[in-house]
Design an enzyme around this catalytic site. Structure first.
Site, PDB file in Angstrom:
ATOM      1  N   ASP A 195      -0.478   8.733 -12.643  1.00  0.00           N
ATOM      2  CA  ASP A 195      -0.408   8.595 -11.183  1.00  0.00           C
ATOM      3  C   ASP A 195       0.977   8.080 -10.791  1.00  0.00           C
ATOM      4  O   ASP A 195       1.359   6.966 -11.190  1.00  0.00           O
ATOM      5  CB  ASP A 195      -1.478   7.620 -10.683  1.00  0.00           C
ATOM      6  CG  ASP A 195      -1.458   7.539  -9.159  1.00  0.00           C
ATOM      7  OD1 ASP A 195      -2.017   8.460  -8.535  1.00  0.00           O
ATOM      8  OD2 ASP A 195      -0.864   6.592  -8.613  1.00  0.00           O
ATOM      9  N   TYR A 214       7.604   4.599  -5.716  1.00  0.00           N
ATOM     10  CA  TYR A 214       7.598   3.649  -6.839  1.00  0.00           C
ATOM     11  C   TYR A 214       8.981   3.560  -7.502  1.00  0.00           C
ATOM     12  O   TYR A 214       9.219   2.661  -8.321  1.00  0.00           O
ATOM     13  CB  TYR A 214       6.526   4.017  -7.881  1.00  0.00           C
ATOM     14  CG  TYR A 214       5.106   4.033  -7.336  1.00  0.00           C
ATOM     15  CD1 TYR A 214       4.799   3.433  -6.112  1.00  0.00           C
ATOM     16  CD2 TYR A 214       4.072   4.646  -8.028  1.00  0.00           C
ATOM     17  CE1 TYR A 214       3.516   3.465  -5.603  1.00  0.00           C
ATOM     18  CE2 TYR A 214       2.773   4.670  -7.519  1.00  0.00           C
ATOM     19  CZ  TYR A 214       2.506   4.086  -6.298  1.00  0.00           C
ATOM     20  OH  TYR A 214       1.237   4.111  -5.792  1.00  0.00           O
ATOM     21  N   LYS A 238       2.991  11.428  -4.663  1.00  0.00           N
ATOM     22  CA  LYS A 238       2.613  11.171  -3.266  1.00  0.00           C
ATOM     23  C   LYS A 238       3.820  11.296  -2.332  1.00  0.00           C
ATOM     24  O   LYS A 238       4.919  10.838  -2.673  1.00  0.00           O
ATOM     25  CB  LYS A 238       2.021   9.758  -3.136  1.00  0.00           C
ATOM     26  CG  LYS A 238       0.978   9.439  -4.199  1.00  0.00           C
ATOM     27  CD  LYS A 238       0.299   8.109  -4.004  1.00  0.00           C
ATOM     28  CE  LYS A 238      -0.511   7.756  -5.251  1.00  0.00           C
ATOM     29  NZ  LYS A 238       0.245   6.970  -6.262  1.00  0.00           N
ATOM     30  N   HIS A 293       0.618   9.846   1.091  1.00  0.00           N
ATOM     31  CA  HIS A 293       0.434   8.481   0.578  1.00  0.00           C
ATOM     32  C   HIS A 293      -0.304   7.579   1.571  1.00  0.00           C
ATOM     33  O   HIS A 293      -1.152   6.784   1.203  1.00  0.00           O
ATOM     34  CB  HIS A 293       1.813   7.911   0.234  1.00  0.00           C
ATOM     35  CG  HIS A 293       1.804   6.816  -0.768  1.00  0.00           C
ATOM     36  ND1 HIS A 293       2.792   6.648  -1.711  1.00  0.00           N
ATOM     37  CD2 HIS A 293       0.926   5.811  -0.979  1.00  0.00           C
ATOM     38  CE1 HIS A 293       2.521   5.596  -2.450  1.00  0.00           C
ATOM     39  NE2 HIS A 293       1.396   5.052  -2.026  1.00  0.00           N
TER      40      HIS A 293
HETATM   41  N1  LIG Z   1      -2.196   5.114  -3.084  1.00  0.00           N
HETATM   42  C1  LIG Z   1      -1.800   3.876  -2.911  1.00  0.00           C
HETATM   43  O1  LIG Z   1      -1.445   3.449  -1.785  1.00  0.00           O
HETATM   44  C2  LIG Z   1      -1.772   2.957  -4.070  1.00  0.00           C
HETATM   45  C3  LIG Z   1      -1.855   3.467  -5.348  1.00  0.00           C
HETATM   46  N2  LIG Z   1      -1.842   2.626  -6.442  1.00  0.00           N
HETATM   47  C4  LIG Z   1      -1.905   3.252  -7.787  1.00  0.00           C
HETATM   48  O2  LIG Z   1      -2.942   2.598  -8.546  1.00  0.00           O
HETATM   49  C5  LIG Z   1      -2.376   2.042  -9.730  1.00  0.00           C
HETATM   50  C6  LIG Z   1      -3.140   0.805 -10.179  1.00  0.00           C
HETATM   51  O3  LIG Z   1      -3.103  -0.211  -9.204  1.00  0.00           O
HETATM   52  P1  LIG Z   1      -2.185  -1.522  -9.301  1.00  0.00           P
HETATM   53  O4  LIG Z   1      -2.071  -2.045  -7.928  1.00  0.00           O
HETATM   54  O5  LIG Z   1      -0.960  -1.218 -10.057  1.00  0.00           O
HETATM   55  O6  LIG Z   1      -3.040  -2.595 -10.054  1.00  0.00           O
HETATM   56  P2  LIG Z   1      -4.098  -2.722 -11.230  1.00  0.00           P
HETATM   57  O7  LIG Z   1      -5.342  -3.206 -10.609  1.00  0.00           O
HETATM   58  O8  LIG Z   1      -4.123  -1.508 -12.073  1.00  0.00           O
HETATM   59  O9  LIG Z   1      -3.478  -3.949 -12.037  1.00  0.00           O
HETATM   60  C7  LIG Z   1      -2.270  -3.861 -12.732  1.00  0.00           C
HETATM   61  C8  LIG Z   1      -1.969  -5.235 -13.318  1.00  0.00           C
HETATM   62  O10 LIG Z   1      -2.988  -5.591 -14.253  1.00  0.00           O
HETATM   63  C9  LIG Z   1      -2.404  -5.929 -15.496  1.00  0.00           C
HETATM   64  N3  LIG Z   1      -3.319  -5.413 -16.537  1.00  0.00           N
HETATM   65  C10 LIG Z   1      -3.527  -4.117 -16.876  1.00  0.00           C
HETATM   66  N4  LIG Z   1      -4.469  -4.028 -17.832  1.00  0.00           N
HETATM   67  C11 LIG Z   1      -4.850  -5.289 -18.115  1.00  0.00           C
HETATM   68  C12 LIG Z   1      -5.791  -5.837 -19.036  1.00  0.00           C
HETATM   69  N5  LIG Z   1      -6.503  -5.050 -19.831  1.00  0.00           N
HETATM   70  N6  LIG Z   1      -5.933  -7.185 -19.070  1.00  0.00           N
HETATM   71  C13 LIG Z   1      -5.208  -7.982 -18.253  1.00  0.00           C
HETATM   72  N7  LIG Z   1      -4.298  -7.514 -17.364  1.00  0.00           N
HETATM   73  C14 LIG Z   1      -4.133  -6.179 -17.293  1.00  0.00           C
HETATM   74  C15 LIG Z   1      -1.059  -5.249 -15.515  1.00  0.00           C
HETATM   75  O11 LIG Z   1      -0.157  -5.964 -16.348  1.00  0.00           O
HETATM   76  P3  LIG Z   1       0.945  -5.289 -17.326  1.00  0.00           P
HETATM   77  O12 LIG Z   1       1.424  -4.041 -16.681  1.00  0.00           O
HETATM   78  O13 LIG Z   1       1.969  -6.351 -17.415  1.00  0.00           O
HETATM   79  O14 LIG Z   1       0.247  -5.034 -18.627  1.00  0.00           O
HETATM   80  C16 LIG Z   1      -0.657  -5.366 -14.059  1.00  0.00           C
HETATM   81  O15 LIG Z   1      -0.165  -6.664 -13.806  1.00  0.00           O
HETATM   82  C17 LIG Z   1      -0.927   1.776  -9.322  1.00  0.00           C
HETATM   83  O16 LIG Z   1      -0.093   1.466 -10.412  1.00  0.00           O
HETATM   84  C18 LIG Z   1      -0.609   3.057  -8.583  1.00  0.00           C
HETATM   85  O17 LIG Z   1      -0.374   4.127  -9.483  1.00  0.00           O
HETATM   86  C19 LIG Z   1      -1.832   1.272  -6.274  1.00  0.00           C
HETATM   87  C20 LIG Z   1      -1.734   0.707  -5.027  1.00  0.00           C
HETATM   88  C21 LIG Z   1      -1.662   1.509  -3.813  1.00  0.00           C
HETATM   89  C1  LIG Z   2       1.573   0.687  -4.134  1.00  0.00           C
HETATM   90  C2  LIG Z   2       1.520   1.692  -3.107  1.00  0.00           C
HETATM   91  O1  LIG Z   2       1.238   2.821  -3.407  1.00  0.00           O
HETATM   92  C3  LIG Z   2       1.767   1.323  -1.783  1.00  0.00           C
HETATM   93  C4  LIG Z   2       1.904  -0.082  -1.432  1.00  0.00           C
HETATM   94  O2  LIG Z   2       1.841   2.164  -0.940  1.00  0.00           O
END
Ligand SMILES: NC(=O)C1=CN([C@@H]2O[C@H](COP(=O)(O)OP(=O)(O)OC[C@H]3O[C@@H](n4cnc5c(N)ncnc54)[C@H](OP(=O)(O)O)[C@@H]3O)[C@@H](O)[C@H]2O)C=CC1
Ligand SMILES: CC(=O)C(C)=O
Length: 317
Positions: A47, A52, A81, A114
């Site tokens: 994704d 980003y 997106k 997005h």
């Molecule tokens: N369409 C939109 O507007 C949005 C889309 N997204 C998408 O969704 C994805 C996921 O959401 P996101 O907000 O990043 O957050 P997540 O809920 O996926 O959390 C990510 C965090 O959790 C940590 N983590 C991952 N796996 C573990 C584990 N097994 N144990 C403990 N900690 C863990 C990571 O640390 P580390 O990386 O340090 O391991 C990071 O700090 C985004 O990356 C993006 O691609 C997100 C927000 C908005």
């Molecule tokens: C993380 C993300 O997709 C936002 C804030 O639009």
């Protein structure tokens, strides 16, 4: 390596792996290795998003894994997106082509609007008024969607969808589109279960993709006292019951609701841990128990954009 990731079927007959890797906040210096590790572990769905700021580095990883013969392009499902500053219809195709060039790809599997919110067009991805508030554009997402249909028809993407749309916005889109969106990518986790929006989309045959499924602990605006989903004692207890970690329970919760889920990690051990969720299922009682944690705890509220006529979070769902 092969993971037993189920596919979810879109209404158009195409499929999406139910589990993928998120890349928001994955720094350019770490995301290439993370995507390579994920592909080696068996992830096939990545994704991405222009905003980003790391699509070139994601593209390097994809190129390397294809060159090594680990995967072919067809094995992968890559989403990106359209950012809010590119909503004017004539900007959609150039924005998608920029993403394709950054990702080293000839086509995307899925391109999403997005946000329904449009920002002032230009080089600044976060244009601001003099008082610091976001500078909006008058672009209507219906016109943007027509241009999304255009890039679909040109074969630049295999599927088109939306993200962060509420039920009224989806209804309005459905009344005005030729091609229906395949998915609505929305925030979803036990503190914001999205029961109503999920049921609404299901009824329209639109797949839910759950973002921030682990509670996004690395979100830039997190405060020290904010509740930490991954440390919730109730989830730790459930984890003991299933011999799984809280992260694995959170991800299984999405799969068992029929959602696609895209956890982000740049840590190889966690990328592997998060994928080890295809050998168990949550019991219906436990899903209902997790549902009960809902506290309208939105963690991606798009604060500051409330003044847009297309702000999605002003109605209950
Ligand atoms: N369409 C939109 O507007 C949005 C889309 N997204 C998408 O969704 C994805 C996921 O959401 P996101 O907000 O990043 O957050 P997540 O809920 O996926 O959390 C990510 C965090 O959790 C940590 N983590 C991952 N796996 C573990 C584990 N097994 N144990 C403990 N900690 C863990 C990571 O640390 P580390 O990386 O340090 O391991 C990071 O700090 C985004 O990356 C993006 O691609 C997100 C927000 C908005
Ligand atoms: C993380 C993300 O997709 C936002 C804030 O639009």
């Amino acid at each position: 390596m092969v993971l037993n990731v189920p596919n979810v079927k879109f209404y158009n007959g195409n499929t999406i792996p139910q589990f993928g890797l998120g890349t928001w906040k994955s720094k350019p210096g770490e995301v290439t290795q993370a995507v390579k590790d994920a592909i080696d572990i068996g992830y096939r769905h990545i994704d991405c998003a222009h905003v980003y700021g790391n699509e070139k580095e994601v593209g390097e990883a994809i190129k390397t894994k294809i060159a090594e013969g680990v995967v072919t392009r067809k094995d992968l499902f890559v989403t990106s997106k359209l950012w809010n500053t590119f909503h004017q219809p004539d900007l959609v195709e150039p924005a998608l082509k920029k993403t394709l060039s950054d990702l080293n790809l000839e086509y995307l599997d899925l391109y999403l609007i997005h946000w329904p919110i449009a920002y002032k067009e230009g080089d600044d991805l976060f244009p601001k008024n003099s008082d610091g508030s976001p500078e909006f554009s008058n672009a209507d997402y219906i016109d943007t969607w027509k241009a999304m249909e255009g890039v679909l028809n040109k074969g630049l993407t295999k599927n088109i969808g939306v993200s962060n749309f509420n039920s009224e916005q989806i209804n309005r889109l459905l009344k005005n589109c030729t091609v229906k969106p395949v998915t609505n990518q929305i925030e979803c986790h036990p503190y914001l279960t999205q029961k109503k929006l999920s049921a609404f989309c299901k009824e329209k045959d639109i797949v839910i993709t759950a973002y921030s499924p682990l509670g996004s602990p690395d979100r830039p605006w997190a405060k020290p006292d904010d509740p930490k989903l991954l440390e919730d004692m109730k989830l730790l207890e459930l984890g003991k019951k299933y011999n799984k970690t809280p992260a694995q329970i959170l991800l299984r919760y999405q799969l068992d609701r029929g959602h696609v889920v895209i956890p982000k990690s740049v840590t190889k051990s966690r990328i592997a841990e998060n994928s080890n969720i295809f050998d168990f299922q949550l019991k219906p009682d436990d899903i209902a128990y997790i549902d009960s944690f809902d506290c309208n705890g939105r963690i991606c509220p798009m604060t500051g954009s409330e003044g847009s006529p297309y702000f999605p979070f002003a109605i209950p769902f």
